[in-house]
Design an enzyme around this catalytic site. Structure first.
Site, mmCIF file in Angstrom:
data_model
loop_
_atom_site.group_PDB
_atom_site.id
_atom_site.type_symbol
_atom_site.label_atom_id
_atom_site.label_comp_id
_atom_site.label_asym_id
_atom_site.label_seq_id
_atom_site.Cartn_x
_atom_site.Cartn_y
_atom_site.Cartn_z
ATOM 1 N N GLU A 62 59.077 -33.864 -8.494
ATOM 2 C CA GLU A 62 60.499 -34.030 -8.164
ATOM 3 C C GLU A 62 60.695 -35.446 -7.625
ATOM 4 O O GLU A 62 59.941 -35.898 -6.769
ATOM 5 C CB GLU A 62 60.913 -33.000 -7.101
ATOM 6 C CG GLU A 62 62.313 -33.205 -6.558
ATOM 7 C CD GLU A 62 62.721 -32.170 -5.496
ATOM 8 O OE1 GLU A 62 62.151 -31.055 -5.466
ATOM 9 O OE2 GLU A 62 63.613 -32.503 -4.695
ATOM 10 N N GLU A 83 69.881 -38.999 -1.802
ATOM 11 C CA GLU A 83 69.935 -37.749 -1.040
ATOM 12 C C GLU A 83 70.195 -38.026 0.433
ATOM 13 O O GLU A 83 69.731 -39.032 0.982
ATOM 14 C CB GLU A 83 68.619 -36.973 -1.178
ATOM 15 C CG GLU A 83 68.689 -35.566 -0.611
ATOM 16 C CD GLU A 83 67.395 -34.773 -0.800
ATOM 17 O OE1 GLU A 83 66.327 -35.407 -0.960
ATOM 18 O OE2 GLU A 83 67.455 -33.538 -0.762
#
Ligand SMILES: *[C@@H]1O[C@H](CO)[C@@H](O)[C@H](O)[C@H]1NC(C)=O
Ligand SMILES: *[C@@H]1O[C@H](CO)[C@@H](O)[C@H](O)[C@H]1NC(C)=O
Ligand SMILES: *[C@@H]1O[C@H](CO)[C@@H](O)[C@H](O)[C@H]1NC(C)=O
Ligand SMILES: *[C@@H]1O[C@H](CO)[C@@H](O)[C@H](O)[C@H]1NC(C)=O
Ligand SMILES: *[C@@H]1O[C@H](CO)[C@@H](O)[C@H](O)[C@H]1NC(C)=O
Ligand SMILES: *[C@@H]1O[C@H](CO)[C@@H](O)[C@H](O)[C@H]1NC(C)=O
Ligand SMILES: *[C@@H]1O[C@H](CO)[C@@H](O)[C@H](O)[C@H]1NC(C)=O
Ligand SMILES: *[C@@H]1O[C@H](CO)[C@@H](O)[C@H](O)[C@H]1NC(C)=O
Length: 358
Positions: free
Chosen positions: A136, A141
């Site tokens: 990932e 974010e």
């Protein structure tokens, strides 16, 4: 002394090995975005107070569509509900690309992002099947009142990245293993940016910018360019990171084989609320003064989420044939289409929202 033509050959060979030759393999700009992405409608795997909408629901309620935003004529819009009290979860969107990629250069020109609002947890990321074994990459974010971007990898065992001065961010945690013994659960290896322009409020106030992620067998690098400072080769869609992009914001690299841990990744955009990160740290942030819990706040204050939306000008994936790159279509590629071109509900501070098509 080498004859001149030999020197020329030598020089040209050097240039070929030094410079990547990226070509466009997938352009998700405009209508192609809705054709190339699928809507995830299950419960949030990160336990957020959210109800992810289907394409039909999101299109009907104006949570997905296009927006005329700043100078963008038709940015892809993904928002959240800003009208209803929502104790069962705020309506929002999570989409993932139908295609998966092996290596590549992912370039997104984002005009507005959902970050910097208490309760929110937006992300622009890439992930493989069978998490975390195929990896990932979290490109953008952050949660709550966070002011700079967090760039993070999550993997299985054996991936520790180097600290260094060849990237501008600060290495926060070095072990990408989700179960690293001396790190918080699922912390991953994370590089914190140090410019407020990279996330949330100041990113949006400055008109956003370009995030460019280069993934090869050797490393994963992320650059951010604020609006007005894009390299020429990005503006002309012939990107070459080696030439004049300068110091990346992050470099993930170490004595492990990237290809053993990152495989066939799809691209995801989502906005969730509270849950395992935004909710868990609520009381440690300035947001705690707004409500006793994150869930309380998100459920009861729909009007506070009008700034929680993505506006994406362009999204393009480039690959270099020399790097063992691949694109794989998964089932369902190209099945979604005809998203309503509409003006999403709610005021858009700083934007020039105009109705598009009916
Ligand atoms: C990386 O190096 C910087 C500068 O020396 C230091 O502040 C930081 O704590 C280091 N990060 C890790 C995870 O060791
Ligand atoms: C970033 O934002 C914080 C909080 O608003 C502020 O204190 C700081 O001065 C800002 N940093 C820069 C470099 O603008
Ligand atoms: C919009 O375009 C104008 C003219 O090109 C430019 O001056 C301005 O900075 C742009 N604004 C944003 C937010 O991109
Ligand atoms: C990635 O996709 C390619 C093409 O479909 C496939 O051959 C390969 O086995 C996949 N790799 C992994 C680790 O799943
Ligand atoms: C935060 O503090 C409130 C009390 O002010 C408490 O009710 C709540 O459970 C705490 N939340 C978390 C996530 O620790
Ligand atoms: C690319 O995909 C093909 C099958 O479509 C597979 O045989 C090959 O191993 C893949 N290459 C990489 C580097 O994943
Ligand atoms: C993959 O999907 C694209 C459209 O998104 C299509 O043009 C291409 O032909 C497909 N490739 C394969 C191997 O099915
Ligand atoms: C989206 O809504 C428009 C009407 O506003 C409709 O024409 C179109 O078919 C809808 N698309 C989907 C995929 O539901």
């Amino acid at each position: 002394m080498l004859p001149t033509h030999c020197l020329l050959l030598l020089v040209s060979a050097l240039f070929q090995t030094t410079f990547a030759t990226y070509h466009l393999v997938q352009d998700y700009t405009g209508d192609a975005f809705w054709q190339g992405f699928e809507f995830f409608t299950e419960a949030d795997p990160t336990d957020g107070l959210v109800q992810f909408q289907s394409l039909e629901q999101a299109n009907a309620t104006g949570l997905a569509g296009f927006i005329e935003y700043w100078n963008s004529s038709m940015a892809v819009y993904m928002g959240v509900d800003t009208e209803k009290v929502a104790p069962e979860g705020r309506a929002s969107i999570r989409v993932s690309s139908s295609q998966t990629f092996q290596h590549g250069l992912v370039i997104a020109d984002i005009a507005h992002m959902p970050g910097g609002v208490c309760g929110s947890w937006p992300a622009f990321w890439m992930v493989g099947e069978n998490w975390p074994n195929n990896g990932e990459i979290d490109i953008v974010e952050g949660v709550n009142d966070q002011i700079t971007n967090s760039m993070t990898l999550h993997t299985n065992e054996g991936v520790v990245v180097n600290n260094g001065t060849d990237f501008s961010g600060d290495l926060f945690t070095a072990n990408c293993d989700i179960s690293a013994p001396d790190q918080a659960a699922n912390a991953g290896c994370s590089i914190a940016d140090n410019s407020n322009l990279t996330f949330g409020t100041e990113f949006n106030a400055a008109g956003g910018g370009v995030y460019a992620t280069e993934w090869t067998s050797e490393s994963i690098k992320i650059w951010f360019f604020p609006r007005g400072s894009f390299p020429d080769d990005i503006a002309s869609s012939s990107p070459d990171p080696d030439v004049n992009w300068g110091t990346p914001n992050s470099i993930f690299q170490g004595s492990f084989d990237m290809d053993d841990h990152f495989n066939n990744l799809s691209i995801i955009f989502d906005t969730t609320f509270c849950g395992q990160w935004a909710g868990a740290i609520w009381n440690t942030t300035s947001c705690a003064s707004l409500a006793p819990t994150c869930e309380d706040y998100v459920a009861n204050n729909p009007q506070d989420f009008t700034d929680v939306f993505w506006a994406i000008n362009t999204l393009q994936v480039f690959q270099d044939n020399g790097q063992g790159s691949n694109v794989t279509n998964t089932t369902g590629a190209g099945v979604t289409a005809n998203v309503r071109r509409s003006q999403p509900a709610g005021p858009r501070s700083g934007s020039q929202v105009l109705p598009l098509y009916s």
